[in-house]
Design a protein around this motif. Structure first.
Motif, PDB file in Angstrom:
ATOM      1  N   PRO A 108      10.924  13.252  -8.107  1.00 15.19           N
ATOM      2  CA  PRO A 108      12.015  13.463  -7.992  1.00 15.19           C
ATOM      3  C   PRO A 108      12.971  14.755  -6.717  1.00 15.19           C
ATOM      4  N   GLY A 109      13.431  14.403  -6.580  1.00 18.79           N
ATOM      5  CA  GLY A 109      13.865  14.970  -5.107  1.00 18.79           C
ATOM      6  C   GLY A 109      13.728  13.996  -4.238  1.00 18.79           C
ATOM      7  N   MET A 110      13.991  13.099  -4.206  1.00 15.21           N
ATOM      8  CA  MET A 110      13.494  11.640  -3.384  1.00 15.21           C
ATOM      9  C   MET A 110      14.758  10.749  -3.248  1.00 15.21           C
ATOM     10  N   THR A 111      16.048  11.943  -2.475  1.00 18.71           N
ATOM     11  CA  THR A 111      17.200  10.838  -3.110  1.00 18.71           C
ATOM     12  C   THR A 111      17.151   9.612  -2.016  1.00 18.71           C
ATOM     13  N   TRP A 112      17.851   8.542  -1.970  1.00 14.25           N
ATOM     14  CA  TRP A 112      17.789   7.550  -0.928  1.00 14.25           C
ATOM     15  C   TRP A 112      17.747   8.560   0.440  1.00 14.25           C
ATOM     16  N   TYR A 113      18.596   9.049   0.920  1.00 14.42           N
ATOM     17  CA  TYR A 113      18.213   9.542   1.852  1.00 14.42           C
ATOM     18  C   TYR A 113      17.009  10.198   2.620  1.00 14.42           C
ATOM     19  N   TRP A 164      -2.746  12.598  12.122  1.00 12.43           N
ATOM     20  CA  TRP A 164      -1.392  13.057  13.064  1.00 12.43           C
ATOM     21  C   TRP A 164      -0.505  14.008  12.276  1.00 12.43           C
ATOM     22  N   ALA A 165      -0.724  14.814  11.400  1.00  9.55           N
ATOM     23  CA  ALA A 165      -0.514  15.833  10.996  1.00  9.55           C
ATOM     24  C   ALA A 165       1.481  15.287  10.655  1.00  9.55           C
ATOM     25  N   ALA A 166       1.098  14.572  10.174  1.00  8.95           N
ATOM     26  CA  ALA A 166       2.617  13.380  10.032  1.00  8.95           C
ATOM     27  C   ALA A 166       3.547  14.097   8.562  1.00  8.95           C
ATOM     28  N   THR A 167       4.102  13.590   8.690  1.00  7.29           N
ATOM     29  CA  THR A 167       5.276  14.379   7.220  1.00  7.29           C
ATOM     30  C   THR A 167       5.275  13.788   6.675  1.00  7.29           C
ATOM     31  N   GLY A 168       5.172  12.818   6.025  1.00  7.61           N
ATOM     32  CA  GLY A 168       4.937  11.751   4.837  1.00  7.61           C
ATOM     33  C   GLY A 168       4.995  11.619   3.595  1.00  7.61           C
ATOM     34  N   LEU A 169       4.920  11.227   2.873  1.00 10.95           N
ATOM     35  CA  LEU A 169       4.005  12.252   1.419  1.00 10.95           C
ATOM     36  C   LEU A 169       2.971  11.327   1.215  1.00 10.95           C
ATOM     37  N   GLU A 170       2.497   9.936   2.303  1.00 11.81           N
ATOM     38  CA  GLU A 170       1.332   9.520   1.737  1.00 11.81           C
ATOM     39  C   GLU A 170       0.692  10.249   2.486  1.00 11.81           C
ATOM     40  N   THR A 200       6.735  16.730  -4.883  1.00  8.97           N
ATOM     41  CA  THR A 200       8.557  17.226  -5.667  1.00  8.97           C
ATOM     42  C   THR A 200       8.799  16.826  -4.261  1.00  8.97           C
ATOM     43  N   VAL A 201      10.213  16.820  -4.050  1.00  8.93           N
ATOM     44  CA  VAL A 201      10.127  16.020  -2.605  1.00  8.93           C
ATOM     45  C   VAL A 201      11.913  17.215  -2.271  1.00  8.93           C
ATOM     46  N   THR A 202      11.489  17.914  -1.039  1.00 10.16           N
ATOM     47  CA  THR A 202      12.826  19.157  -1.126  1.00 10.16           C
ATOM     48  C   THR A 202      13.450  18.954   0.170  1.00 10.16           C
ATOM     49  N   ARG A 203      12.681  17.660   0.816  1.00  8.22           N
ATOM     50  CA  ARG A 203      13.524  18.067   2.515  1.00  8.22           C
ATOM     51  C   ARG A 203      13.421  16.414   3.492  1.00  8.22           C
ATOM     52  N   PRO A 204      14.671  16.419   4.276  1.00 12.56           N
ATOM     53  CA  PRO A 204      14.819  14.507   4.295  1.00 12.56           C
ATOM     54  C   PRO A 204      13.191  14.364   4.990  1.00 12.56           C
ATOM     55  N   PRO A 205      13.398  13.200   5.071  1.00 13.36           N
ATOM     56  CA  PRO A 205      12.175  12.873   6.538  1.00 13.36           C
ATOM     57  C   PRO A 205      11.731  13.049   7.342  1.00 13.36           C
ATOM     58  N   TYR A 206      11.367  13.405   7.935  1.00 13.35           N
ATOM     59  CA  TYR A 206      10.780  13.528   9.587  1.00 13.35           C
ATOM     60  C   TYR A 206      10.650  14.673  10.171  1.00 13.35           C
ATOM     61  N   PHE A 215       0.554  -0.969   0.296  1.00 10.07           N
ATOM     62  CA  PHE A 215       0.158   0.014   0.009  1.00 10.07           C
ATOM     63  C   PHE A 215       1.453   1.370   0.188  1.00 10.07           C
ATOM     64  N   LEU A 216       1.850   1.514   0.985  1.00 11.58           N
ATOM     65  CA  LEU A 216       2.243   3.102   0.979  1.00 11.58           C
ATOM     66  C   LEU A 216       4.382   2.863   0.230  1.00 11.58           C
ATOM     67  N   ILE A 217       4.672   2.064   0.015  1.00 10.87           N
ATOM     68  CA  ILE A 217       5.822   1.899  -0.770  1.00 10.87           C
ATOM     69  C   ILE A 217       5.424   3.423  -2.387  1.00 10.87           C
ATOM     70  N   PRO A 218       5.013   3.142  -2.748  1.00  9.22           N
ATOM     71  CA  PRO A 218       4.872   3.514  -4.448  1.00  9.22           C
ATOM     72  C   PRO A 218       3.807   5.490  -3.408  1.00  9.22           C
ATOM     73  N   LEU A 219       3.584   4.766  -2.595  1.00  9.27           N
ATOM     74  CA  LEU A 219       2.848   6.554  -1.525  1.00  9.27           C
ATOM     75  C   LEU A 219       3.960   6.888  -1.159  1.00  9.27           C
ATOM     76  N   MET A 220       4.674   6.370  -0.469  1.00 11.68           N
ATOM     77  CA  MET A 220       5.920   7.353   0.406  1.00 11.68           C
ATOM     78  C   MET A 220       7.173   7.498  -0.492  1.00 11.68           C
ATOM     79  N   ILE A 221       7.049   7.041  -1.927  1.00 13.51           N
ATOM     80  CA  ILE A 221       8.194   7.560  -2.829  1.00 13.51           C
ATOM     81  C   ILE A 221       7.265   8.735  -4.016  1.00 13.51           C
ATOM     82  N   GLY A 222       5.868   8.673  -4.026  1.00  7.46           N
ATOM     83  CA  GLY A 222       5.340   9.421  -4.929  1.00  7.46           C
ATOM     84  C   GLY A 222       5.840   9.165  -6.392  1.00  7.46           C
ATOM     85  N   ALA A 223       5.211   7.419  -6.051  1.00  6.94           N
ATOM     86  CA  ALA A 223       4.906   6.884  -7.266  1.00  6.94           C
ATOM     87  C   ALA A 223       3.438   6.670  -7.676  1.00  6.94           C
TER      88      ALA A 223
END
Lengths: 324, 547
Positions: B195-200, B507-513, B530-536, B105-113
């Protein structure tokens, strides 16, 4: 309903060592547990949402902290590792004077044979204070010989000899279990270990109908399977002499050498081509499928009994006796 | 469709009318032929829940049998029960649980796919899973299997009188489901990040599923080959594992544990991922030592391949092998310890709230820590000689796999429930269930450590009477645990119809999902983010008194 027992009886030379190791493991675990749980509870209470405590100056760079706790954890783990490894090596290094007792597992019973030929089923009598080495094997599936009061266990694997030793320290009766799942009556495959005063043990041994000793039976088998034809003192076939062999290193073809122990003898009978003694042609036929585990034990016991003889006096002996 | 219940609150969010649950239609056909990763995740969740209750029912009967020393069932029924419990729980619940439900469910949502890389393969993987599960149940129904989930030879290959080959076939097939899922996740993580979702910048949940997938793809084929060899020996009497036919019984154990030890990490790594999402969210703080947590997952998946023989310290491996494998087992405990320390440190100076997912996560940390520490006991060469094959080991791996893993599964289920269903569950009941599970679990399994040290061996339908007292505690705990596990089934089911609407980000959470509506539309995002910041990047919520 039994009472709430916390520790099993302590009845062998290994048991006290094991309990100390247990205490050390518990100590380290309790420390880590208290640290983690203590901090978790402390943080959860102190930094709960809505509590008005100072939260400034958060730790920014974390790698120093990470390296420190990783290093400390690993160091503590290493101490536990060496402690356990040292005891494990000791449990597997029997003293030279240990008496060998043979244990064969079978669905669903333990068959035990003493060197004097006394046999018991689901029971093991041993004298207190004397080291005992168990030689374990199985006739069908994998079993596991476990005596919790002695803090020992070892799988009995078909086709292999595994060994284990202990010195009983307390007279009494203890439980013996099969610990490896072995089929329908696995849970019932157990018995009793009886630790006796040496004099009582001797009386027990004498009261058993001993029959011939394992080695004597082995000697008869040695002839009936035709082993003596090549390995016997008067044989003309160029086969390794077995007198004085047991417990000594054997040079193999290809330069390696092995100690001639139970395993080596057994392998040589069943798979003679596996480890060929240097300088002998690999002409011995395999006895796999022809000799049962019981008989193998007896043959090994016989060859072991030749350990202190030399080829010369054995030859003299066989000259005295008429050939059968 | 139920009409929305009246709550009277003006801020009741408006639900997007088009989402993955409604867009493709609601016919059975639209579900069974779907290629949407979210729908497949739902299919997995339903079938997993079914198998969880089958395995749980067997566990309940096992604990019932052990209330008296002489047992209640016949030996054969008991042996078949624990085999059923083991096979179903390990292969049809624990291994697929988090990756195939939440991961899907979540991997595509979390990486913006928009979806996984291979949607059809994903559906095939579900069919393999269900087919294999039904085959396993069929083997049970027509007579059962009595080998235990480990299938040790030569018992399984020549002596067992159960339907071993059918069970082997079922596990063989479900292994392929696992391999396909792993492949899908690896390719998706490499190729489909926004875009912008680097490994880290990847959430730890994605990292840990990535590490899990590596194990699935590399280790599962070894299991498949091993099971095939057992079937060959059983059917054709070819000597592979039975010494009477010229085989080697320890060869099976080497091969089996080469898969099955890494498999423990297949079960637990995704759980680490879930906890690493929940703890920062409810502590309102970035995850402490993000890179260390990430690399400890990778380290675990690599070192996990080098510790298999620690299951064989009393099986007759050489002294030298014992020394090496014990040391490696201590090494792999280090990255697990790192994670526990990091989660604890994340709480430091946070703004911690104790919603149900957080309670499950804290329960996870507690139970996993006890399970991990007792791992140090059984990895210890000499100590293992006394306790292996006893209830000490049973307790140890249940703390990791049930206490840890199932708590993480329930934590994740509650955390992402609003995202998946668009509904909130009754918070009070969820907290009660979390507490019941924690206490019931400890009452069930802690006495088993003591039983094991006393010498009670595993897989016993009957035992010496002096062990009864602790067994009664354990069985009493199991009934509390059963209630704890059954509760969510009811209140989550209730919430589907009556639960409050959740909104995109309850939950006012930060992930892309959380940046797409709940439930998400079929293609996940209206516009590729487009991702511009690290997680959390959590900020404290404003304190009420500061407003």
């Amino acid at each position: 309903m039994g009472s709430l027992q916390l520790l099993p009886p302590t009845a062998s030379s290994h048991a006290a060592d094991m309990d100390w190791l247990f205490a050390a493991l518990l100590g380290v675990s309790a420390f880590i547990l208290l640290l983690v749980f203590g901090l978790m509870i402390l943080f959860c209470v102190r930094y709960r949402k809505g509590s008005r405590v100072e939260r400034g100056n958060r730790l920014g760079r974390t790698w120093r902290v990470e390296v420190a706790w990783t290093g400390l954890t690993f160091a503590a783990f290493l101490v536990l590792y060496f402690w356990g490894a040292e005891l494990y090596v000791r449990i597997h290094s029997p003293p030279a004077e240990a008496t060998d007792i043979y244990v064969v597992g079978k669905q669903w019973m333990w068959k035990i044979e003493h060197p004097g030929g006394q046999r018991e089923i689901d029971a093991l009598h041993v004298p207190v204070g004397k080291p005992v080495r168990l030689v374990l094997t199985s006739q069908d599936v994998i079993h596991d010989f476990a005596i919790p009061a002695f803090r020992i266990r070892q799988d009995a694997v078909p086709g292999r000899y595994e060994t284990l030793w202990f010195t009983p320290t307390e007279v009494g009766e203890y439980r013996l279990f099969c610990a490896e799942f072995c089929g329908t009556l696995h849970a019932r495959m157990g018995g009793t270990v009886v630790v006796m005063e040496p004099s009582d043990f001797q009386r027990w041994l004498d009261s058993q109908d001993p029959g011939p000793s394992l080695a004597q039976e082995g000697e008869a088998l040695f002839r009936s399977y035709g082993c003596s034809g090549c390995h016997g003192g008067t044989s003309t076939v160029h086969a390794p002499k077995l007198e004085g062999l047991f417990g000594r290193p054997v040079p193999l073809e290809g330069g390696r050498s092995v100690i001639a122990d139970d395993r080596y003898i057994r392998t040589s009978i069943l798979m003679p081509k596996a480890e060929i003694a240097a300088g002998y042609p690999p002409v011995m036929p395999s006895f796999a499928g022809q000799i049962g585990e019981d008989d193998l034990l007896k043959l090994v016991a016989y060859i072991k009994s030749l350990a202190d003889r030399t080829a010369a006096n054995s030859q003299a002996e066989s000259m005295e006796r008429p050939a059968q | 469709m139920m009409s929305a219940t009246v709550t009277g609150k003006p801020e009741e969010p408006i639900v997007a009318t088009k989402n993955y649950l409604t867009e493709e239609g609601i016919t059975l056909r639209s579900w069974l032929l779907t290629r949407d990763h979210k729908r497949i995740a739902i299919l997995y969740t339903l079938s997993l829940t079914f198998f969880f209750f089958v395995g749980g029912a067997a566990a309940t009967l096992i604990r019932l049998n052990l209330v008296t020393p002489s047992g209640i069932f016949t030996p054969d029924i008991y042996n078949r029960l624990f085999t059923l419990h083991g096979i179903v729980m390990v292969w049809f619940f624990l291994i697929p649980s988090i990756p195939n439900t939440m991961g899907n469910f979540l991997i595509p949502l979390m990486i913006g796919a928009k979806d996984l890389a291979f949607p059809r393969l994903n559906l095939l993987s579900w069919y393999l899973y269900v087919g294999a599960g039904l085959l396993a149940l069929f083997a049970i129904v027509i007579g059962g299997v009595d080998t235990g989930w480990t299938f040790y030879t030569p018992f399984s290959s020549l002596y067992s009188n159960g339907y071993v080959v059918l069970a082997l076939a079922a596990v063989f097939a479900v292994g392929f489901s696992s391999i396909l899922t792993g492949l899908n996740f690896i390719v998706t993580t490499h190729r489909m990040r926004a875009p912008g979702m680097t490994w880290y910048r990847l959430p730890v949940f994605v990292w840990s599923n990535y590490a899990t997938s590596i194990i699935m793809v590399l280790a599962t084929p070894v299991l498949a080959i091993t099971l095939l060899l057992v079937a060959v020996e059983r059917l054709l009497r070819v000597g592979i594992f039975d010494p009477a036919l010229g085989g080697d019984p320890l060869l099976f154990q080497h091969l089996f544990w080469f898969y099955s030890h890494p498999a423990v990490y297949i079960m637990i790594l995704p759980g680490f991922g879930v906890i690493s999402e929940i703890v920062p969210c409810f502590a309102r703080k970035p995850l402490f030592g993000y890179k260390f947590v990430v690399w400890s997952s990778i380290a675990i998946s690599v070192i996990g391949f080098f510790v298999w023989a620690h299951h064989m310290f009393v099986a007759g491996i050489s002294l030298y092998a014992g020394l090496v494998f014990s040391l490696l087992s201590y090494v792999i405990a280090v990255p697990s310890a790192i994670k526990v320390f990091n989660w604890t440190a994340t709480l430091h100076k946070g703004w911690i709230s104790f919603d149900a997912p957080m309670l499950y996560a804290l329960g996870f940390i507690g139970l996993f820590t006890i399970g991990g520490l007792t791992g140090l006991f059984v990895a210890n060469l000499a100590f293992d000689v006394h306790v292996t094959d006893s209830y000490f080991v049973v307790a140890h791996f249940h703390y990791i796999m049930v206490g840890g893993m199932v708590s993480a599964y329930f934590g994740g289920l509650h955390y992402w429930w609003p995202k998946v269903t668009g509904r909130l569950y009754p918070e009070w009941w969820a907290r009660i269930a979390a507490l019941l599970i924690f206490f019931g679990f400890n009452l069930t399994f802690f006495p088993q450590f003591i039983l094991g040290y006393l010498g009670m061996e595993r897989r016993y339908y009957a035992y010496p009477p002096e062990f009864q007292a602790w067994n009664i505690f354990s069985s009493a705990g199991a009934s509390v645990l059963a209630v704890g596990y059954a509760l969510p089934f009811f209140y989550l089911g209730w919430s589907l119809f009556r639960g409050k609407r959740a909104g995109a980000n309850p939950w006012a959470a930060t992930g892309l999902e959380w940046q797409t509506p709940s439930p998400p539309p079929t293609h996940n995002f209206d516009r590729t983010p487009t991702v511009t910041r690290p997680p959390y990047q959590y900020r404290p919520e404003p304190e009420p008194q500061d407003v």
